[in-house]
Design a protein around this motif. Structure first.
Motif, PDB file in Angstrom:
ATOM      1  N   ILE A  49      57.729  65.384  86.267  1.00  0.00           N
ATOM      2  CA  ILE A  49      57.100  66.527  85.592  1.00  0.00           C
ATOM      3  C   ILE A  49      57.082  66.362  84.075  1.00  0.00           C
ATOM      4  CG2 ILE A  49      57.517  68.148  87.462  1.00  0.00           C
ATOM      5  CD1 ILE A  49      59.859  69.285  85.843  1.00  0.00           C
ATOM      6  N   ALA A  50      57.823  65.403  83.527  1.00  0.00           N
ATOM      7  CA  ALA A  50      57.797  65.120  82.093  1.00  0.00           C
ATOM      8  C   ALA A  50      58.430  63.754  81.869  1.00  0.00           C
ATOM      9  CB  ALA A  50      58.543  66.180  81.300  1.00  0.00           C
ATOM     10  N   SER A  51      57.966  63.064  80.824  1.00  0.00           N
ATOM     11  CA  SER A  51      58.561  61.772  80.473  1.00  0.00           C
ATOM     12  C   SER A  51      58.194  61.429  79.040  1.00  0.00           C
ATOM     13  CB  SER A  51      58.072  60.662  81.425  1.00  0.00           C
ATOM     14  OG  SER A  51      56.665  60.506  81.341  1.00  0.00           O
ATOM     15  N   GLY A  52      58.965  60.516  78.463  1.00  0.00           N
ATOM     16  CA  GLY A  52      58.655  60.064  77.113  1.00  0.00           C
ATOM     17  C   GLY A  52      59.710  59.118  76.583  1.00  0.00           C
ATOM     18  N   ARG A  53      59.407  58.552  75.423  1.00  0.00           N
ATOM     19  CA  ARG A  53      60.319  57.620  74.757  1.00  0.00           C
ATOM     20  C   ARG A  53      61.461  58.370  74.088  1.00  0.00           C
ATOM     21  NH1 ARG A  53      55.880  53.873  71.507  1.00  0.00           N
ATOM     22  NH2 ARG A  53      55.102  52.804  73.367  1.00  0.00           N
ATOM     23  N   MET A  85      66.830  68.867  90.762  1.00  0.00           N
ATOM     24  CA  MET A  85      66.074  68.227  89.711  1.00  0.00           C
ATOM     25  C   MET A  85      66.935  67.100  89.157  1.00  0.00           C
ATOM     26  SD  MET A  85      64.061  69.943  86.492  1.00  0.00           S
ATOM     27  CE  MET A  85      63.048  70.884  87.609  1.00  0.00           C
ATOM     28  N   PHE A  86      66.278  66.132  88.550  1.00  0.00           N
ATOM     29  CA  PHE A  86      66.969  64.952  88.044  1.00  0.00           C
ATOM     30  C   PHE A  86      66.507  64.611  86.635  1.00  0.00           C
ATOM     31  CE2 PHE A  86      66.863  64.709  92.604  1.00  0.00           C
ATOM     32  CZ  PHE A  86      68.119  64.255  92.959  1.00  0.00           C
ATOM     33  N   VAL A  87      67.455  64.140  85.839  1.00  0.00           N
ATOM     34  CA  VAL A  87      67.154  63.530  84.551  1.00  0.00           C
ATOM     35  C   VAL A  87      67.368  62.038  84.734  1.00  0.00           C
ATOM     36  CG1 VAL A  87      67.776  63.342  82.114  1.00  0.00           C
ATOM     37  CG2 VAL A  87      67.919  65.564  83.281  1.00  0.00           C
ATOM     38  N   LEU A  88      66.329  61.261  84.490  1.00  0.00           N
ATOM     39  CA  LEU A  88      66.423  59.806  84.567  1.00  0.00           C
ATOM     40  C   LEU A  88      66.390  59.294  83.133  1.00  0.00           C
ATOM     41  CD1 LEU A  88      64.982  60.862  87.232  1.00  0.00           C
ATOM     42  CD2 LEU A  88      64.181  58.522  87.482  1.00  0.00           C
ATOM     43  N   GLU A  89      67.500  58.735  82.695  1.00  0.00           N
ATOM     44  CA  GLU A  89      67.558  58.167  81.349  1.00  0.00           C
ATOM     45  C   GLU A  89      67.558  56.662  81.473  1.00  0.00           C
ATOM     46  OE1 GLU A  89      70.253  58.089  77.292  1.00  0.00           O
ATOM     47  OE2 GLU A  89      71.058  59.051  79.086  1.00  0.00           O
ATOM     48  N   LEU A  90      66.544  56.040  80.885  1.00  0.00           N
ATOM     49  CA  LEU A  90      66.514  54.591  80.922  1.00  0.00           C
ATOM     50  C   LEU A  90      66.827  54.047  79.544  1.00  0.00           C
ATOM     51  CD1 LEU A  90      63.459  53.062  79.983  1.00  0.00           C
ATOM     52  CD2 LEU A  90      62.834  54.745  81.664  1.00  0.00           C
ATOM     53  N   THR A  91      67.598  52.971  79.539  1.00  0.00           N
ATOM     54  CA  THR A  91      68.000  52.306  78.303  1.00  0.00           C
ATOM     55  C   THR A  91      67.588  50.847  78.416  1.00  0.00           C
ATOM     56  OG1 THR A  91      69.868  53.813  78.066  1.00  0.00           O
ATOM     57  CG2 THR A  91      69.961  51.749  76.815  1.00  0.00           C
ATOM     58  N   VAL A 129      63.164  58.929  78.812  1.00  0.00           N
ATOM     59  CA  VAL A 129      63.710  59.992  79.638  1.00  0.00           C
ATOM     60  C   VAL A 129      62.605  60.501  80.553  1.00  0.00           C
ATOM     61  CG1 VAL A 129      64.709  62.311  79.643  1.00  0.00           C
ATOM     62  CG2 VAL A 129      65.381  60.675  77.886  1.00  0.00           C
ATOM     63  N   ILE A 130      62.965  60.771  81.807  1.00  0.00           N
ATOM     64  CA  ILE A 130      62.025  61.303  82.790  1.00  0.00           C
ATOM     65  C   ILE A 130      62.690  62.504  83.466  1.00  0.00           C
ATOM     66  CG2 ILE A 130      60.759  60.841  84.938  1.00  0.00           C
ATOM     67  CD1 ILE A 130      60.997  57.799  84.184  1.00  0.00           C
ATOM     68  N   LEU A 131      61.942  63.585  83.632  1.00  0.00           N
ATOM     69  CA  LEU A 131      62.383  64.703  84.458  1.00  0.00           C
ATOM     70  C   LEU A 131      61.691  64.586  85.799  1.00  0.00           C
ATOM     71  CD1 LEU A 131      62.317  67.791  82.071  1.00  0.00           C
ATOM     72  CD2 LEU A 131      64.274  66.389  82.757  1.00  0.00           C
ATOM     73  N   ALA A 132      62.479  64.607  86.863  1.00  0.00           N
ATOM     74  CA  ALA A 132      61.948  64.429  88.216  1.00  0.00           C
ATOM     75  C   ALA A 132      62.423  65.564  89.112  1.00  0.00           C
ATOM     76  CB  ALA A 132      62.401  63.095  88.795  1.00  0.00           C
ATOM     77  N   VAL A 133      61.583  65.921  90.066  1.00  0.00           N
ATOM     78  CA  VAL A 133      61.942  66.956  91.031  1.00  0.00           C
ATOM     79  C   VAL A 133      62.147  66.314  92.391  1.00  0.00           C
ATOM     80  CG1 VAL A 133      60.795  68.816  89.800  1.00  0.00           C
ATOM     81  CG2 VAL A 133      59.523  67.531  91.488  1.00  0.00           C
ATOM     82  N   ARG A 172      70.239  55.669  84.207  1.00  0.00           N
ATOM     83  CA  ARG A 172      71.326  56.616  84.457  1.00  0.00           C
ATOM     84  C   ARG A 172      70.654  57.856  85.022  1.00  0.00           C
ATOM     85  NH1 ARG A 172      74.473  59.928  79.940  1.00  0.00           N
ATOM     86  NH2 ARG A 172      75.591  61.323  81.326  1.00  0.00           N
ATOM     87  N   ILE A 173      71.020  58.226  86.232  1.00  0.00           N
ATOM     88  CA  ILE A 173      70.378  59.354  86.919  1.00  0.00           C
ATOM     89  C   ILE A 173      71.388  60.496  87.024  1.00  0.00           C
ATOM     90  CG2 ILE A 173      69.293  60.126  89.050  1.00  0.00           C
ATOM     91  CD1 ILE A 173      68.403  57.181  89.477  1.00  0.00           C
ATOM     92  N   THR A 174      70.982  61.651  86.506  1.00  0.00           N
ATOM     93  CA  THR A 174      71.822  62.844  86.547  1.00  0.00           C
ATOM     94  C   THR A 174      71.100  63.923  87.331  1.00  0.00           C
ATOM     95  OG1 THR A 174      72.701  62.306  84.353  1.00  0.00           O
ATOM     96  CG2 THR A 174      73.027  64.571  85.143  1.00  0.00           C
ATOM     97  N   GLU A 175      71.752  64.430  88.355  1.00  0.00           N
ATOM     98  CA  GLU A 175      71.189  65.528  89.141  1.00  0.00           C
ATOM     99  C   GLU A 175      71.706  66.841  88.577  1.00  0.00           C
ATOM    100  OE1 GLU A 175      70.682  66.961  93.790  1.00  0.00           O
ATOM    101  OE2 GLU A 175      71.937  65.222  93.321  1.00  0.00           O
TER     102      GLU A 175
END
Length: 99
Positions: free
Chosen positions: A36-40, A1-7, A48-52, A77-80
């Motif tokens: 599977i989830a995203s928001g400001r 799974m990944f957390v995608l944090e955009l700035t 922030v986006i949660l990706a599988v 910034r992508i965190t696995e």
């Protein structure tokens, strides 16, 4: 799974100009089963986006196709991580740690 944090790297007004295209891009990734989830973020300096998925390179390609990225208004910034515990509704996304 990944957390995608955009700035945002540009004024929020520039992002607002691209918001319709960004939402269409989000919708396509939800339809594909990647997001599977995203928001400001609060304060609103990005999102922030949660990706599988199990292919970091593919997630990076998806982020690079975001209209915000293409227009140069954000950086990702992508965190696995390994989702070993989830809420019951997300049980299908649970993972086993690597051996």
């Amino acid at each position: 799974m990944f957390v995608l944090e955009l700035t945002y790297t540009a004024p929020v007004e520039r992002a607002d100009e691209l918001l319709e295209a960004h939402v269409a891009w989000l919708d396509a990734q939800y339809e594909a089963g990647v997001f599977i989830a995203s928001g400001r973020k609060v304060p609103r300096d990005g999102g922030v986006i949660l990706a599988v998925g199990d292919d970091r390179a593919r997630i990076e390609e998806i982020a690079a196709a975001d209209p915000f990225t293409v227009a140069g208004v954000c950086a990702y910034r992508i965190t696995e991580f390994v989702a070993t515990k989830t809420a019951p509704g997300l049980a299908s996304y649970r993972e086993q740690p690597p051996a």
